[in-house]
Write a protein that holds these residues in place. Sequence first.
Motif, PDB file in Angstrom:
ATOM      1  N   ALA A 199       0.819  -1.218   0.000  1.00 47.23           N
ATOM      2  CA  ALA A 199       0.000   0.000   0.000  1.00 47.23           C
ATOM      3  C   ALA A 199       0.848   1.260   0.000  1.00 47.23           C
ATOM      4  O   ALA A 199       0.334   2.354  -0.222  1.00 47.23           O
ATOM      5  CB  ALA A 199      -0.912   0.002   1.229  1.00 47.23           C
ATOM      6  N   ASN A 200       2.160   1.110   0.240  1.00 50.37           N
ATOM      7  CA  ASN A 200       3.038   2.271   0.365  1.00 50.37           C
ATOM      8  C   ASN A 200       3.980   2.437  -0.830  1.00 50.37           C
ATOM      9  O   ASN A 200       5.027   3.058  -0.707  1.00 50.37           O
ATOM     10  CB  ASN A 200       3.853   2.164   1.657  1.00 50.37           C
ATOM     11  N   LEU A 201       3.586   1.899  -1.977  1.00 47.24           N
ATOM     12  CA  LEU A 201       4.364   2.137  -3.193  1.00 47.24           C
ATOM     13  C   LEU A 201       4.459   3.638  -3.470  1.00 47.24           C
ATOM     14  O   LEU A 201       3.497   4.377  -3.229  1.00 47.24           O
ATOM     15  CB  LEU A 201       3.710   1.441  -4.381  1.00 47.24           C
ATOM     16  N   CYS A 202       5.595   4.079  -3.971  1.00 43.88           N
ATOM     17  CA  CYS A 202       5.802   5.503  -4.267  1.00 43.88           C
ATOM     18  C   CYS A 202       4.703   6.018  -5.186  1.00 43.88           C
ATOM     19  O   CYS A 202       4.556   5.519  -6.312  1.00 43.88           O
ATOM     20  CB  CYS A 202       7.164   5.688  -4.912  1.00 43.88           C
ATOM     21  N   PRO A 203       3.931   7.019  -4.760  1.00 41.73           N
ATOM     22  CA  PRO A 203       2.814   7.481  -5.591  1.00 41.73           C
ATOM     23  C   PRO A 203       3.256   8.236  -6.839  1.00 41.73           C
ATOM     24  O   PRO A 203       2.500   8.348  -7.795  1.00 41.73           O
ATOM     25  CB  PRO A 203       2.027   8.402  -4.649  1.00 41.73           C
ATOM     26  N   GLY A 204       4.480   8.760  -6.858  1.00 36.94           N
ATOM     27  CA  GLY A 204       4.933   9.531  -8.004  1.00 36.94           C
ATOM     28  C   GLY A 204       5.842   8.756  -8.947  1.00 36.94           C
ATOM     29  O   GLY A 204       6.477   9.351  -9.821  1.00 36.94           O
ATOM     30  N   ARG A 205       5.879   7.422  -8.817  1.00 36.54           N
ATOM     31  CA  ARG A 205       6.861   6.640  -9.574  1.00 36.54           C
ATOM     32  C   ARG A 205       6.643   6.714 -11.084  1.00 36.54           C
ATOM     33  O   ARG A 205       7.618   6.720 -11.845  1.00 36.54           O
ATOM     34  CB  ARG A 205       6.872   5.185  -9.092  1.00 36.54           C
ATOM     35  N   PHE A 206       5.391   6.770 -11.537  1.00 35.60           N
ATOM     36  CA  PHE A 206       5.155   6.800 -12.986  1.00 35.60           C
ATOM     37  C   PHE A 206       5.591   8.140 -13.583  1.00 35.60           C
ATOM     38  O   PHE A 206       6.178   8.185 -14.662  1.00 35.60           O
ATOM     39  CB  PHE A 206       3.679   6.526 -13.287  1.00 35.60           C
ATOM     40  N   PHE A 207       5.303   9.223 -12.876  1.00 33.19           N
ATOM     41  CA  PHE A 207       5.746  10.544 -13.311  1.00 33.19           C
ATOM     42  C   PHE A 207       7.267  10.587 -13.361  1.00 33.19           C
ATOM     43  O   PHE A 207       7.870  11.047 -14.346  1.00 33.19           O
ATOM     44  CB  PHE A 207       5.189  11.601 -12.358  1.00 33.19           C
TER      45      PHE A 207
END
Length: 511
Positions: A436-444
Motif C-alpha cells: 500500500a506504500n508504493l511511491c505514488p509519483g513513480r510513474f511521473f
Amino acid sequence: MALTNSSSWPIIAVLGLASLLLLFTKFWGVRRFKGEPTYIEPKVPFIGHVIGMLQRKYDYYIDLSKRYKLQIYTLEFPGMPTGRLYIINSPELILAVQKQPKKLSFWHVEATFAERLAGLSPHGAAAILKNAGGLEDGPSLMIDAMNNIHQQLKPPSAELFNVTRSGMNRIAAAIDKFETRHETPTELGEWVIQNMLTCFTGGIYGIQSPFDDPEVVKGFLDFENNTVGLLSYPWPSITCRQAYIGREKVVTAFEKYFKSGGLRKASHFVQNGIKLSDGHKTSTVDKARFETINGHAILANTTPTTFWTVYHIFSDPKILEEVRAAVLPFLQIIEGDQKRYELDISTIRDIPILRSILHESLRIYGNGTGTRIVMEDTMLDDRYLLKKDSFIFMPNRYYHFDTSAWGLDANEFDPHRFMKPRPHQAGAFRGFGGGANLCPGRFFAMNEIHAMCAMLALRYDIKPMSGSWKNPGPDQSNLSFLVSPPKEKVIVSVVPRKGWEGGSWSYKLGH
C-alpha cells in the motif's frame, strides 16, 4: 599515601563505566517478551547498538544481518519509543509486513517525520498526526493526501499526462542548450540536479513555480543536505543553521506563491492537496511548510536516480548503442526549411532496456531503510510478536545484494537484469517501496527520467573530460536519501552527434 598509582585510574574508570552500564541495563533496560524476535546483545551494554549506528550508519545493521543471518532480530536501542528496534532481513517477511499496512504503519512514521522536518505549528502538527495510521474511523489528512497523489498520478490518468507534458517541455529546453555550448566542461551531477529539479517542480507547480528562482533552489539544496540534522538535533535554528535557513527560504517562497495566485496554474493533484489541507483549517504558512517537504519527497531520490541512469547509459558504449536503437523507432523526423524531430514518449516506460537500467540503478544505489511503526501488538507471519510503538527497519541494501534473491552476480551492475523473466525473489526489490506504500509519483518520475535519457542518447555524445569513465561511487553520508548521489564529480563534454546537429527537437505525448 594513595590507595592506587595513577596508571590504575583508566582501569578503574572503565570498570566503573561498565558497572554503571550494567546497572542501567538491569533497571532501565527493555522488558523482553516471549515470542519477540531474537535479541542481539550489544558489545557495550545498554548503548552499544547506538554507538554502532553512529559509527557505521546503515552499514551497522547490514553487518549484523550478515553475521547472524536471522530473518528478523531485535536491537535494544535507547532513545527509541520502546527502547527497541526490529530489523527485518527476509523478503518473505517484508511481504508479511505489507499485508498489515494499518497495524504496521508507514504513514504514521511519515507524518511524524513530516511534522518535525517541516517545523509545523501546533495546529498543523495536530492535523497531520491525527489518525495518521488510519486505525480510527474518520478522516486522515496524511492518508487522504497520499491517496490523492496515488489516484491522480496513476496511468492512464489525464493528470499524469498533464504533468508529464509540462515537465518534458522544460527538459527539452534544457537539453537544447547543449547545442551551443561547444564542448564546455559540464559537471554531470550538478547539471542533472539543477535541471531535473526545475523540470519536475515546473510540471507540478506550473509557470510560477518557486523553484524557478535560483536562490530558492540553493535554499532547497541547503535544506536537503541536512534533513537528518533538522529531524535529530535540538535547537535546529542554531545547530543546523544552514539547513534551517534554507528551509525557511523555501517556505517564504511558497507563501508568496500562494498569495500571488500561483496555485491556479498548478497541477490538479497539488490543488486537491491544498483543498484537503483547507478542510483541516491549516494556515498558509503550514501549507507552505507541507509543500517544502513535499519537494524533498519528490526530488531527494529522483535526481540521483536520473544521474545513475544517465551515467550507466553513456559510460558503456554497447549499452548506449542498444538504447539508441531501442529509442529510434519512437522518433519522427519531419523535413522542411528547418528539420524537426519529435520524440514520442507515450509508451517510453515500456522500453525494456531503459526500464531495466533505471531499476538496476535503484537496486545498486538504493541506500535507504524502509520504516514502519507498530500501532498495536501484532503477530508477524504468525511467528513473531512485535510490540506496540516499536519501530521496524527494513534495510534495502541487504535485500538488494542478497545472492539468494538475485543470484551470484548480485554485487554487479547488470543493465539487462530487469529484462529477465524473473530477475529476483518476490519482495527483494525495494526501489519504489511496496504494498500500500508504493511511491505514488513513480510513474511521473519514470516518464521524466526516460524522456531525458532518450533525447540525450539520440542527440549527443557525452564523454568524460579525463578521457575514460570512472564510477564516482555512491555518497552514503546523507541518511535522508533513499538513493545515494555520486560521491565524486563527473566532468564531461556534451557535443551533438555527427549528422544530428541542429534542427528543432520536441517531445510528443499522445493520450
